[in-house]
Write a protein that holds these residues in place. Structure first.
Motif, PDB file in Angstrom:
ATOM      1  N   GLU A 152     -28.217  47.380 -26.158  1.00 19.33           N
ATOM      2  CA  GLU A 152     -27.475  48.121 -25.136  1.00 19.33           C
ATOM      3  C   GLU A 152     -26.810  47.198 -24.123  1.00 19.33           C
ATOM      4  O   GLU A 152     -26.198  47.668 -23.158  1.00 19.33           O
ATOM      5  CB  GLU A 152     -28.416  49.102 -24.423  1.00 19.33           C
ATOM      6  CG  GLU A 152     -28.916  50.207 -25.338  1.00 19.33           C
ATOM      7  CD  GLU A 152     -29.946  51.108 -24.661  1.00 19.33           C
ATOM      8  OE1 GLU A 152     -30.306  50.843 -23.487  1.00 19.33           O
ATOM      9  OE2 GLU A 152     -30.398  52.066 -25.310  1.00 19.33           O
ATOM     10  N   GLY A 153     -26.959  45.877 -24.306  1.00 15.94           N
ATOM     11  CA  GLY A 153     -26.278  44.932 -23.432  1.00 15.94           C
ATOM     12  C   GLY A 153     -27.099  44.394 -22.284  1.00 15.94           C
ATOM     13  O   GLY A 153     -26.566  43.705 -21.401  1.00 15.94           O
ATOM     14  N   VAL A 154     -28.390  44.680 -22.261  1.00  5.85           N
ATOM     15  CA  VAL A 154     -29.270  44.155 -21.210  1.00  5.85           C
ATOM     16  C   VAL A 154     -29.617  42.697 -21.523  1.00  5.85           C
ATOM     17  O   VAL A 154     -29.856  42.346 -22.684  1.00  5.85           O
ATOM     18  CB  VAL A 154     -30.552  45.008 -21.109  1.00  5.85           C
ATOM     19  CG1 VAL A 154     -31.542  44.416 -20.109  1.00  5.85           C
ATOM     20  CG2 VAL A 154     -30.210  46.452 -20.737  1.00  5.85           C
ATOM     21  N   ASP A 155     -29.675  41.847 -20.496  1.00 12.42           N
ATOM     22  CA  ASP A 155     -30.182  40.485 -20.654  1.00 12.42           C
ATOM     23  C   ASP A 155     -31.701  40.536 -20.649  1.00 12.42           C
ATOM     24  O   ASP A 155     -32.292  41.077 -19.695  1.00 12.42           O
ATOM     25  CB  ASP A 155     -29.708  39.587 -19.505  1.00 12.42           C
ATOM     26  CG  ASP A 155     -28.327  39.008 -19.744  1.00 12.42           C
ATOM     27  OD1 ASP A 155     -27.797  39.166 -20.851  1.00 12.42           O
ATOM     28  OD2 ASP A 155     -27.773  38.400 -18.807  1.00 12.42           O
ATOM     29  N   VAL A 156     -32.336  39.982 -21.680  1.00 10.07           N
ATOM     30  CA  VAL A 156     -33.800  40.009 -21.789  1.00 10.07           C
ATOM     31  C   VAL A 156     -34.318  38.583 -21.898  1.00 10.07           C
ATOM     32  O   VAL A 156     -33.855  37.813 -22.741  1.00 10.07           O
ATOM     33  CB  VAL A 156     -34.262  40.834 -23.005  1.00 10.07           C
ATOM     34  CG1 VAL A 156     -35.785  40.840 -23.089  1.00 10.07           C
ATOM     35  CG2 VAL A 156     -33.729  42.269 -22.919  1.00 10.07           C
ATOM     36  N   LEU A 157     -35.272  38.251 -21.045  1.00 11.47           N
ATOM     37  CA  LEU A 157     -35.923  36.938 -21.076  1.00 11.47           C
ATOM     38  C   LEU A 157     -37.409  37.120 -21.313  1.00 11.47           C
ATOM     39  O   LEU A 157     -38.094  37.805 -20.539  1.00 11.47           O
ATOM     40  CB  LEU A 157     -35.714  36.197 -19.753  1.00 11.47           C
ATOM     41  CG  LEU A 157     -36.426  34.840 -19.624  1.00 11.47           C
ATOM     42  CD1 LEU A 157     -35.861  33.828 -20.616  1.00 11.47           C
ATOM     43  CD2 LEU A 157     -36.339  34.297 -18.192  1.00 11.47           C
ATOM     44  N   VAL A 158     -37.917  36.517 -22.384  1.00  8.56           N
ATOM     45  CA  VAL A 158     -39.354  36.455 -22.638  1.00  8.56           C
ATOM     46  C   VAL A 158     -39.891  35.181 -22.003  1.00  8.56           C
ATOM     47  O   VAL A 158     -39.350  34.098 -22.215  1.00  8.56           O
ATOM     48  CB  VAL A 158     -39.651  36.452 -24.157  1.00  8.56           C
ATOM     49  CG1 VAL A 158     -41.111  36.095 -24.432  1.00  8.56           C
ATOM     50  CG2 VAL A 158     -39.321  37.809 -24.762  1.00  8.56           C
ATOM     51  N   VAL A 159     -40.945  35.314 -21.212  1.00 10.19           N
ATOM     52  CA  VAL A 159     -41.633  34.165 -20.640  1.00 10.19           C
ATOM     53  C   VAL A 159     -42.979  34.034 -21.347  1.00 10.19           C
ATOM     54  O   VAL A 159     -43.764  34.982 -21.387  1.00 10.19           O
ATOM     55  CB  VAL A 159     -41.848  34.339 -19.124  1.00 10.19           C
ATOM     56  CG1 VAL A 159     -42.587  33.127 -18.549  1.00 10.19           C
ATOM     57  CG2 VAL A 159     -40.515  34.546 -18.417  1.00 10.19           C
TER      58      VAL A 159
END
Length: 293
Positions: A31-38
């Motif tokens: 959907e265009g969200v920026d996702v960062l896994v830490v």
């Protein structure tokens, strides 16, 4: 134009991101969200749970292999990923339990260990953060520490007087606990298997659950993401040392998973915005305010 929405998912080990909330992340990426896994630790003390890879050469290079697995899973999910750099604590076994290894993640001072996560929050500026509940989802020392560090960083990231050397303050708007398993979900999958004439892998699990608390009533938010369960499964299989592709987690046919329980579930633990409960979107109440920030 509304601001780019950003989601940060804080996990203890490589592979946790693919077994907890992975379909949600893949949906939001689409959907265009920026996702960062830490990822808090390198998973150096994890077991090799795939019998085909339980070999001396794998054990000798486990840290490098787990990093490569994480790279593969990250690409499948379409997320970005950052390492906090702490060392896996391992899962102590025995009675009494042995002491945790010196220098491991679970033995760090919470205020000190939260610093690198505060820095990432201020750099990435997530609107929403997901992590584990106070029990770590399950009582692994690294999962419990992940919870503590996530909560400390969430509270500190927006305070200009805390960690002033780690960048300009940024306050995430919502924090969720991943509720991976509830009795309702396990019952739905179990009954779905029996109705299909298949042997359920959950029979013994349900018997053991009789004297355990159910986290189902804590769920506030159910994200419809069944279309991304196949992405989740592919990402989990990328962690080849950690999962047996012929094992427990892959016994329920995909169509049955999608039909019996089409959501991933969360508990809203902190919120700076108004959003009526129950929710179906981690960004409920955020979408309306993000453009103003």
């Amino acid at each position: 134009m509304a601001e780019q929405l950003r989601l940060m998912a804080v996990h203890a080990h490589p592979d946790d991101e693919s077994s907890k909330g992975a379909a949600t992340m893949a949906k939001y990426v689409a959907e265009g969200v920026d996702v960062l896994v830490v990822t808090c630790t390198g998973g150096e003390r994890g077991s090799v749970l795939n019998p085909k890879l339980d070999r001396p050469d794998v054990w000798a290079n486990i840290a490098e292999i787990r990093r490569a697995e994480m790279d593969a899973a990250r690409a499948i999910l379409g997320v970005d990923q950052a390492w906090l750099g702490f060392v896996d604590s391992g899962l102590p076994e025995g009675d009494p339990l042995p002491p945790l290894p010196e220098g491991c993640f679970a033995l760090q001072d919470v205020e000190v260990a939260a610093g690198p996560l505060v820095r990432l929050m201020r750099e990435f500026r997530p609107h929403v953060v997901t992590t584990y509940d106070e029990e770590g989802g399950y009582p692994h020392p690294d999962h419990i520490m992940c919870h503590k560090v996530s909560m400390a960083a969430f509270e500190a990231a927006g305070d200009p007087e805390r960690y002033p050397e780690l960048g300009a303050p940024w306050q995430p708007l919502k924090l969720y606990y991943d509720i991976g398993f509830s009795k309702g979900k396990i019952m739905a999958l179990h009954e779905g298997m029996l109705a299909a004439g298949l042997e359920s892998p959950y029979e013994e699990w349900l018997k053991r659950w009789e004297d355990r608390p159910d986290k189902g009533p804590r769920i506030t938010t159910r994200v419809e993401c069944a279309d991304y369960f196949t992405v989740r499964a592919d990402a989990l299989r990328a962690h080849a040392t950690q999962v047996d592709p012929d094992g427990f987690w892959f016994q329920v046919p995909m169509e049955l998973q999608q039909r019996a329980w089409p959501t991933e579930d969360y508990e809203l633990a902190r919120s700076m915005v108004d959003s009526p409960l129950p929710e179906s979107d981690l960004f409920a109440g955020v979408r309306e305010t993000a453009h103003a920030r």
